[in-house]
Design an enzyme around this catalytic site. Structure first.
Site, mmCIF file in Angstrom:
data_model
loop_
_atom_site.group_PDB
_atom_site.id
_atom_site.type_symbol
_atom_site.label_atom_id
_atom_site.label_comp_id
_atom_site.label_asym_id
_atom_site.label_seq_id
_atom_site.Cartn_x
_atom_site.Cartn_y
_atom_site.Cartn_z
ATOM 1 C CB ALA A 252 -0.936 0.006 1.210
ATOM 2 C CB ALA A 253 2.251 3.465 1.652
ATOM 3 C CG MET A 254 8.888 1.719 1.479
ATOM 4 S SD MET A 254 8.906 0.574 2.893
ATOM 5 C CE MET A 254 10.412 1.071 3.716
ATOM 6 C CD GLU A 255 8.248 2.286 6.643
ATOM 7 O OE1 GLU A 255 8.872 1.502 7.375
ATOM 8 O OE2 GLU A 255 7.342 1.918 5.883
ATOM 9 C CG ASN A 256 11.112 4.712 0.715
ATOM 10 O OD1 ASN A 256 11.576 3.678 1.165
ATOM 11 N ND2 ASN A 256 10.365 4.735 -0.368
ATOM 12 C CG HIS A 288 0.842 2.596 9.094
ATOM 13 N ND1 HIS A 288 0.478 1.570 9.933
ATOM 14 C CD2 HIS A 288 2.043 2.233 8.569
ATOM 15 C CE1 HIS A 288 1.414 0.637 9.929
ATOM 16 N NE2 HIS A 288 2.386 1.020 9.100
ATOM 17 C CD GLU A 289 3.245 3.591 5.128
ATOM 18 O OE1 GLU A 289 4.487 3.604 5.291
ATOM 19 O OE2 GLU A 289 2.581 2.544 5.229
ATOM 20 C CG HIS A 292 6.483 3.560 9.601
ATOM 21 N ND1 HIS A 292 6.871 2.795 10.676
ATOM 22 C CD2 HIS A 292 5.538 2.833 8.931
ATOM 23 C CE1 HIS A 292 6.184 1.656 10.673
ATOM 24 N NE2 HIS A 292 5.369 1.665 9.627
#
Length: 355
Positions: A252-256, A288-289, A292
């Site tokens: 769904a997503a990535m918290e880079n 959420h992201e 992070h």
């Protein structure tokens, strides 16, 4: 330094690693996978003389690259490891991969990274474990019809006569390889700024930006950064945060850190016509992201067996952050129920099986 060739989906790179030697050794072992190594050089820091490389080889079974030296590196000394390599911009949604979309009947391509948990090694030779934090200074060379993004802002751009440009990004803070990120795309963006001066941009397909499909995510991101800075009493660590909406992504997503990547369906919407359930889903993913950026990026697990800790914090703040945005939804009262159900599913999975 990385050069992206979007016409044939390949890239070439040059990595310079500053090594601090704790124990004398003739071997340098780092992660690398699915790439062709063209050249390796080891030199003493600030000295012209090199350390002769006896041989080097990739070991695919453990996804490492081994450099065997003619003599041992001395303890308590600094050395520079230079590796020149090339690889494919993959079509499998991991490492440095490609995605595409159609605009005005024309298919357009972009390249974007997904390094978590162990795929940075597909994009450049590195020490690809979360405990090994380092600073990174990235440069990306691409055709001028594209733009490039990374964790930090662009410091300078050098334009070449042949229609190429090299973007040099500011140096990152100490960070793990798994949330390093970059992208090469022809997206457009909209921008806002937090009270503390953090520049927030949302990048997406030009038609989606024109329709305002990213405005909701952009606006709540600004509010959430301000909320988290006040709640945690820790300022956001970087000068900017980019949100990148890509057509295809494995999650769904990535918290880079500084460049969070979302699949389009989890960040683009029209609040005037989207259902409440869809609005809630998008909101909680963003909440959420963003959590992070503190729990996971600023503070990182030593090893993957501790990943539950950062995910637990982020899951909890899905409710806290959403409750801040929408007090009338009474989200905090759902936290206990959510965690109880999660515990039951984990402890007694058979009771939820369908015969």
């Amino acid at each position: 330094m990385l050069s992206a060739f979007m016409e044939n989906f390949t890239f070439s790179g040059e990595v310079n690693v500053q090594l601090e030697v704790h124990n004398a050794s003739r071997y340098i072992v780092l992660h690398a996978h699915r790439m062709h190594i063209e050249a390796v050089r080891v030199a003493e820091d600030k000295l012209a003389g090199g350390v002769r490389v006896a041989r080097s080889f990739l070991y695919p079974q453990t996804q490492v690259f081994v450099v065997v030296l003619n003599r041992s590196l001395e303890a308590q000394r600094s050395y520079n490891l230079k590796i020149i390599y090339n690889a494919l911009i993959e079509n499998e949604l991991l490492g440095f991969f490609r995605s595409s979309y159609v605009l005005h009947g024309e298919r357009r391509f972009l390249g974007v990274t997904q390094f978590s948990p162990t795929h940075a090694r597909k994009a450049f030779p590195c020490f690809d474990e979360p405990i090994y934090k380092a600073t990174f200074k990235i440069s990306i060379r691409h055709q001028a019809t594209y733009l490039s993004l990374s964790n930090m802002p662009v410091e300078t751009s050098v334009f070449e006569e042949d229609g190429w440009v090299t973007d040099h990004f500011s140096q990152t803070p100490l960070m793990s390889t798994y949330y390093l990120a970059w992208a090469v795309c022809n997206f457009t963006y909209r921008e806002t700024v937090t009270k503390s001066g953090v520049v927030v941009r949302l990048y997406a397909r030009p038609d989606a930006i024109r329709r305002g499909s990213g405005d909701y995510a952009l606006n709540i991101t600004r509010r959430l950064i301000e909320f988290y800075e006040d709640y945690f009493k820790v300022p956001y660590s970087l000068p900017k945060l980019d949100l990148l909406a890509v057509p295809k992504h494995p999650y769904a997503a990535m918290e880079n850190w500084g460049l969070s990547v979302f699949v389009e369906q989890r960040i683009l919407l029209d609040p005037s016509i989207s259902s409440i359930s869809y609005l809630l889903d998008v909101t909680m993913v963003i909440v959420h992201e963003l959590c992070h950026q503190w729990f996971g990026d600023l503070v990182t697990p030593v090893w993957w067996e501790d990943v539950w800790l950062k995910e637990g914090f982020a899951h909890y703040f899905e409710f806290v952050g959403t409750d801040y945005l929408y007090p009338g939804w009474n989200m905090v009262s759902q936290v206990y129920f959510s965690f109880v159900v999660g515990f039951i599913e984990y402890s007694y999975p058979s009771s939820f099986c369908v015969a």
